[in-house]
Structure formats: C-alpha cells, structure tokens
Scaffold this active site. Structure first.
Site, PDB file in Angstrom:
ATOM      1  N   GLU A   1      -4.044   3.263  36.564  1.00 31.90           N
ATOM      2  CA  GLU A   1      -3.765   2.002  37.269  1.00 31.90           C
ATOM      3  C   GLU A   1      -4.251   0.844  36.419  1.00 31.90           C
ATOM      4  OE1 GLU A   1      -5.332   1.485  41.266  1.00 31.90           O
ATOM      5  OE2 GLU A   1      -4.711   3.520  41.799  1.00 31.90           O
TER       6      GLU A   1
ATOM      7  N   GLU B   1     -10.589   7.225  42.479  1.00 38.33           N
ATOM      8  CA  GLU B   1     -11.731   6.314  42.576  1.00 38.33           C
ATOM      9  C   GLU B   1     -12.840   6.764  43.533  1.00 38.33           C
ATOM     10  OE1 GLU B   1     -10.191   2.367  43.332  1.00 38.33           O
ATOM     11  OE2 GLU B   1      -9.286   2.254  41.351  1.00 38.33           O
TER      12      GLU B   1
HETATM   13  C1  FCB Z   1      -7.477   0.234  43.294  1.00 39.45           C
HETATM   14  C2  FCB Z   1      -6.792   1.199  44.239  1.00 39.45           C
HETATM   15  C3  FCB Z   1      -5.360   0.865  44.555  1.00 39.45           C
HETATM   16  C4  FCB Z   1      -5.135  -0.616  44.676  1.00 39.45           C
HETATM   17  C5  FCB Z   1      -5.735  -1.364  43.514  1.00 39.45           C
HETATM   18  C6  FCB Z   1      -5.526  -2.842  43.539  1.00 39.45           C
HETATM   19  O1  FCB Z   1      -8.839   0.249  43.534  1.00 39.45           O
HETATM   20  O2  FCB Z   1      -6.837   2.502  43.704  1.00 39.45           O
HETATM   21  O3  FCB Z   1      -5.002   1.574  45.712  1.00 39.45           O
HETATM   22  O4  FCB Z   1      -5.584  -1.070  45.888  1.00 39.45           O
HETATM   23  O5  FCB Z   1      -7.108  -1.102  43.445  1.00 39.45           O
END
Ligand code: FCB
Length: 456
Positions: free
Chosen positions: A359, A166
């Site tokens: 994620e 990110e």
């Molecule tokens: C993302 C992050 C991860 C976690 C989630 C909820 O932005 O990569 O570390 O905090 O959000």
C-alpha cells in the site's frame, strides 16, 4: 528519460473488504466488529458506516473492468471473514460467501490480473470479539481455521497470500487508543492483541503452504520511519522509543530477534507492563512467529518527525509537521525519501529477501470539475515521487518486487468515514458512479511505459 522496472515487477492496486464491499446483509454475511463500531454513535466521523460503501459486492464486474483498463498486473483485496464464517464458529463455511470470492478470482484471472489475497484486513466476526477477540489467545486457532478454509477454497487459483494487514493498527488503534474497532482502551490488551496477531500469522503460514503448493506467503506491516526533529538527546530518545513502538515491536519478532529489549523496558516504564516478563508469551511462540516467509509486505504513507517532551518523569512523543513540507488531507507529510530509507533499512538491517509495497497513496479530496475531469495533480505527484523512490531503492540492490497503489476506489476510510478520498477512481457515494481521476490515467501510462520523473 523514463525509468523502467525489472522484468516481473508488479504494479497493482489494493482495496479491503469492509472498505468497499457494502452488502453487509447479503449472501449470509455475519456482523463484523466494524459494523458494530461504525453504528456506535460518535465512533466514525459523520456517523458513516460501510453498509453500502462502494457496493463492490454487486458492482465488482465494473471494478474489474477498471483494473483491466488501468493495466495492473496484480490486485490485492481482502476476504471478509464473516462472509466466509459468519460467526467465526461454523464447522462448514458459508457457500455464498466463498462463491463471491470464487467469482472475483476467476474474473481477475480472466482479465490477466494476478489475485493477491489478504486474509485479515480488520473485519473480525463480532461473535469472535464477544469471545475475547485479539487479546484472547483462543483467537489464534480461529484465525488458522479461517486461513485453512479460504486457502483450500481459492488456493488452486491464488498464489499470493498475506496473512495480516498492519498488526500495529489492529492492536494499537483497536485496543490502545480505541480509535478503531473494537474501540478498546487498555494497554495490556493492546500488547496481547499484537502478540496474538503475530502468533496467528506464524501458525497460519504452514497451513496455507500445505493447502497451496508453491504459495508465496507473507505478512504486511505498516512502517513509519521516525526521525528526530533536532539533534538533542531528548528528541533522539523519543525517536528511539517511537521506532520501537511502531516498527521494531513487529519487525524484530518476525525476523527471529524476539521483542526488542529497549521497548520492553519502555513499556514497563510507561505502565504498559508490570514487569519485563511478557504475560502473553509462551514457550515456542517466538519460533512460530519467525516462520519463514516468502516476502514482507510494507504499507508506507508517511514518516514521523519527533520531538521529545518531559511528561512528569516520562519522555513523551510529540509529532511535528515540518513547516515547509507538503501534506495530504490527513495532514500526513509527503515524504518519498522516507520510503526509500525504510526499504534500504529492511534490506541492510534485516536482510529481507523480498519486499513488496502493498500500500502507498494519499488522501486528497479533488472531485470532478465542470467538464467532469478530476485533476488530482497532487496525487499524481505523490505517486510519482514514491514510485521513483522505489526505483532508486531497486538500483541500490533492494529486492523490491512490487508496488500496489492504495487505492483503486475512494472508499470507507475507517474512523474518517467517507471524508478521506484515496482512490485513483472517484466514487459518488450517492449514485455509486465511478469515474477515473487524472492520476488513474497517469498510473496507466506509467505501468505501460515506465515512470518519467520529469513529466507533469
Ligand atoms: C492503511 C490501511 C488501509 C487504508 C490506508 C489509508 O492503514 O491498511 O485500509 O485505510 O491506511
């Protein structure tokens, strides 16, 4: 009817070093910017910090056992830079730091789980911050060296590499709003940081490839589909600006298109830049950033519904939470369809050849009831809807090859401390006991036999 996924599709879970490891002074680890930030009063909710977190550094065998029972075929974790290079400046790596990840990788392989390594998930050695951090171009060579050290050490067993997690969060939450470490508030530095994160990705990819024959290397971006709250021109303009700010500023250079002209103009108009000349951009940088990757990782949590408003002469973005929507403890709207949309966009607008959802998940605080069970039905519904959206995208021809649920464990959720629980497994932060939630058992069933969209 159960929806099954193509052969080879991976279901996994993801974590990151600072959020779970704890043991900040064990094994020769140096301080990171998150140690400094979380110990600065007022920065993290309730004064929480990652000193102990889930104590994964010591309890990893139990966590691998949880992964094994869950049945995931892959596990994404990150390397704490200051465990491997405590100040970032050492000429030889810290053996104890590397040994920890060595053991972890061996144990994962023994459990039949493919290790996916993220090199940078935000825990920069404090010493490198003191020398300028991400806004300073010298960070690029430090990151490349770190990538070299880790890929040499683990490359004989780790085939999947993610350079960064990110870039938008690193750059903007770290340097524009200051909500994350290192807590800087300076738009010029934020843009420079974004550039150096992307540049260091591009510079590290060939180094990882040279160390790991056959490596699959990618980067993970957080994408947030932006939709206007109404068909008005002002909402459309605010939406375009926001999309440029959060999505295209990262995607366009990664796909060899350079930085988006309309967003450069908006940056000038909004006072981020003095002129459209980007002061941090040097000859060859855009080619470096656009290095060929093997996949694009995307983290998806929610969409943004946007209203424009005049603020002086400037259009301003206002986020609205649609009244009829469901939302998580973070107030993030639950919107599986937008995951489908963004997957299709990467396929059709950018022609991406391989996408992995690295994620996806939700914060809900459900804990054990009197019988000890954790009925986190809202998490199961969230995961089900998003996995169904992935399946639909694959049916439309999107080359999606994996899905990683965030997260295996409840953990240190950055500026929110321990107040937001994303885990499939509940963690009691007093005793450090782990207890699988109902969503864990649901995910295990889904991995084993496909997702039933009408279950529940
Ligand atoms: C993302 C992050 C991860 C976690 C989630 C909820 O932005 O990569 O570390 O905090 O959000």
């Amino acid at each position: 009817m159960r929806l099954t996924f193509p052969p080879g599709f991976r279901f996994g879970t993801a974590t990151s070093s600072y959020q779970i490891e704890g043991a900040i002074e064990e094994g020769g680890r140096g301080p990171s910017i998150w140690d400094t930030f979380s110990h600065t009063p007022g920065k993290v909710l309730n004064g929480d910090h990652g000193d102990i977190a889930c104590d994964h550094y010591n309890r990893w065998p139990e966590d691998i056992a949880l992964l094994k029972t869950l049945g995931v075929s892959a596990y994404r974790f990150s390397i704490a830079w200051p465990r491997v290079l405590p100040t970032g400046l050492e000429s030889t790596p810290n053996p104890a730091g590397l040994a920890f990840y060595d053991r972890l990788v061996d144990a994962l392989l023994e459990a039949g789980i493919e290790p996916w390594v993220t090199l940078y998930h935000w825990d920069l050695p404090q010493t490198l911050q003191d020398q300028g951090g991400w806004p300073d171009r010298s960070i690029v060579e430090h990151f490349v060296r770190f990538s070299d050290v880790v890929s040499r050490a683990l490359g004989d067993r780790v085939g999947h590499w993610i350079t960064h997690n990110e870039p938008w969060v690193v750059a903007m939450l770290g340097h524009e709003t200051g909500a994350h470490a290192p807590g800087i508030v300076d738009k010029g530095k934020a843009l420079a940081a974004a550039h150096h994160v992307l540049l260091s990705h591009g510079a590290a990819v060939p180094v990882i490839r040279a160390n790991v024959p056959g490596a699959k290397v990618g980067i993970t971006v957080n994408l947030c589909p932006a939709v206007p709250a109404s068909p008005s021109d002002i909402d459309a303009e605010a939406t375009r600006r926001y999309d440029g700010y959060i999505n295209r500023w990262y995607l366009d250079p990664l796909y060899g298109r350079g930085y988006p002209e309309d967003r450069i103009a908006a940056h000038v108009e909004e006072g981020w830049l003095e002129s459209p000349e980007l002061p941090f951009l040097q000859d060859g940088d855009l080619e470096t950033i656009a290095v060929e990757r093997d996949f694009l990782g995307i983290n998806y949590y929610s969409r943004a519904v946007i209203r424009g408003a005049e603020d002086g002469n400037l259009p301003r973005t206002v986020f609205t939470l649609p009244k009829a929507s469901m939302h998580t403890d973070f107030d993030w709207e639950v919107q599986g369809n937008s995951l489908y949309d963004i997957l299709c966009r990467l396929h059709t607008d950018y022609g991406e050849k391989e996408i992995v959802v690295t994620e996806n998940g939700c914060a809900y605080s459900d804990g054990p009831d009197e019988s000890g069970c954790i009925a986190d039905t809202r998490r199961t519904v969230y995961l089900r809807d998003h996995i169904v959206a992935c399946h639909r995208a694959i049916e439309e021809g999107v080359p999606l090859t994996g899905y990683f649920a965030w997260s295996l464990l409840d953990n240190f959720e950055w500026a929110e401390g321990y107040s937001k629980r994303f885990g499939l497994v509940w963690v009691d932060f007093e005793t450090l006991e782990r207890r699988p939630k109902d969503s864990y058992f649901w995910y295990a069933k889904t991995i084993a036999s496909g997702v039933d969209p009408w279950s529940l």
